[in-house]
Motif scaffolding. Sequence first.
Motif, short mmCIF file in Angstrom:
data_model
loop_
_atom_site.label_atom_id
_atom_site.label_comp_id
_atom_site.label_asym_id
_atom_site.label_seq_id
_atom_site.Cartn_x
_atom_site.Cartn_y
_atom_site.Cartn_z
N ALA A 21 0.79 -1.23 -0.11
CA ALA A 21 -0.17 0.00 -0.05
C ALA A 21 0.90 1.38 0.16
O ALA A 21 0.45 2.31 -0.69
CB ALA A 21 -0.95 0.07 1.16
N HIS A 22 2.05 1.32 0.88
CA HIS A 22 3.01 2.26 0.66
C HIS A 22 3.59 2.49 -0.83
O HIS A 22 3.68 3.71 -1.15
CB HIS A 22 4.03 2.11 1.76
N ARG A 23 3.88 1.39 -1.13
CA ARG A 23 4.61 1.64 -2.60
C ARG A 23 3.56 2.12 -3.72
O ARG A 23 4.18 2.66 -4.56
CB ARG A 23 5.02 0.19 -3.10
N PHE A 24 2.30 1.68 -3.51
CA PHE A 24 1.05 2.27 -4.42
C PHE A 24 0.81 3.66 -4.17
O PHE A 24 0.79 4.36 -5.25
CB PHE A 24 -0.31 1.20 -3.88
N ALA A 25 0.90 4.06 -2.93
CA ALA A 25 0.79 5.61 -2.81
C ALA A 25 2.03 6.29 -3.32
O ALA A 25 1.52 7.37 -4.14
CB ALA A 25 0.79 5.64 -1.05
N ARG A 26 3.10 5.85 -3.21
CA ARG A 26 4.31 6.64 -3.92
C ARG A 26 4.14 6.57 -5.45
O ARG A 26 4.43 7.49 -5.92
CB ARG A 26 5.64 5.61 -3.54
N SER A 27 3.82 5.19 -5.87
CA SER A 27 3.57 5.53 -7.23
C SER A 27 2.35 6.50 -7.82
O SER A 27 2.53 6.82 -8.84
CB SER A 27 3.45 3.71 -7.78
N MET A 28 1.20 6.50 -6.99
CA MET A 28 0.25 7.29 -7.34
C MET A 28 0.89 8.98 -7.30
O MET A 28 0.56 9.58 -8.30
CB MET A 28 -0.93 7.24 -6.31
N GLU A 29 1.68 9.15 -6.23
CA GLU A 29 2.27 10.39 -6.30
C GLU A 29 3.09 10.95 -7.32
O GLU A 29 3.00 11.86 -7.91
CB GLU A 29 2.86 10.61 -4.78
N ARG A 30 4.07 9.88 -7.81
CA ARG A 30 4.68 10.05 -8.89
C ARG A 30 3.81 10.33 -10.37
O ARG A 30 4.06 11.17 -11.04
CB ARG A 30 5.79 8.90 -9.24
N SER A 31 2.93 9.77 -10.37
CA SER A 31 1.94 9.75 -11.65
C SER A 31 1.35 10.91 -11.34
O SER A 31 1.17 11.73 -12.44
CB SER A 31 1.05 8.56 -11.45
N PHE A 32 0.82 11.34 -10.20
CA PHE A 32 -0.02 12.82 -10.01
C PHE A 32 1.06 13.87 -10.14
O PHE A 32 0.63 14.77 -10.99
CB PHE A 32 -0.65 12.70 -8.67
N TYR A 33 1.99 13.87 -9.91
CA TYR A 33 3.11 15.00 -10.00
C TYR A 33 3.72 14.91 -11.51
O TYR A 33 4.67 15.65 -11.74
CB TYR A 33 4.19 15.29 -8.86
N GLY A 34 3.54 13.70 -12.13
CA GLY A 34 4.23 13.74 -13.53
C GLY A 34 5.82 13.44 -13.39
O GLY A 34 6.46 13.55 -14.27
N LEU A 35 6.24 12.54 -12.27
CA LEU A 35 7.62 12.27 -12.05
C LEU A 35 8.04 10.88 -12.70
O LEU A 35 7.04 10.23 -12.56
CB LEU A 35 8.04 12.16 -10.30
N PRO A 36 9.09 10.58 -13.21
CA PRO A 36 9.25 9.36 -13.66
C PRO A 36 9.91 8.34 -12.57
O PRO A 36 9.95 8.73 -11.38
CB PRO A 36 10.66 9.93 -14.47
N ASP A 37 9.62 7.25 -12.81
CA ASP A 37 9.95 6.15 -11.96
C ASP A 37 11.22 6.46 -11.26
O ASP A 37 12.10 6.57 -11.86
CB ASP A 37 9.78 4.71 -12.44
N GLY A 38 11.36 5.86 -9.79
CA GLY A 38 12.42 6.26 -8.97
C GLY A 38 12.51 7.71 -8.61
O GLY A 38 13.27 7.72 -7.72
N GLN A 39 11.53 8.70 -8.78
CA GLN A 39 11.68 9.83 -8.12
C GLN A 39 10.27 9.95 -7.45
O GLN A 39 9.24 9.40 -8.23
CB GLN A 39 11.85 10.96 -9.24
N GLY A 40 10.09 10.53 -6.19
CA GLY A 40 8.96 10.82 -5.66
C GLY A 40 9.04 11.85 -4.72
O GLY A 40 10.04 12.35 -4.35
N VAL A 41 7.81 12.12 -4.11
CA VAL A 41 7.64 13.10 -3.35
C VAL A 41 7.48 12.48 -1.60
O VAL A 41 7.78 13.22 -0.51
CB VAL A 41 6.48 13.95 -3.46
#
Length: 88
Positions: free
Chosen positions: A66-86
């Motif tokens: 679930a934590h990884r899913f939230a990070r992936s959603m944040e990356r997608s929402f902010y338009g960040l490539p995989d490996g970067q996140g907020v």
Amino acid sequence: MTRRRTPRNSVIRLTTGNAARTLNHPFTRREPVLALDFGATFVLVTTSGPVTAEDLEFARQLAREAHRFARSMERSFYGLPDGQGVAA
């Protein structure tokens, strides 16, 4: 957890939206229940009896994913490539 030995015969897709929410019910005299409410569909995650080591491992795995899913959603929402996140 052990690896799945039987092939999947169906997939249920539950999409989020304004009506989607999650609720934890930490009962004091029975097993806890995690409720996933998707509006028209309601999923309850719990055990079939007293909590076992396998149940605890599943809950930890669920939390990690679930934590990884939230990070992936944040990356997608902010338009960040995989490996970067907020979120860490």
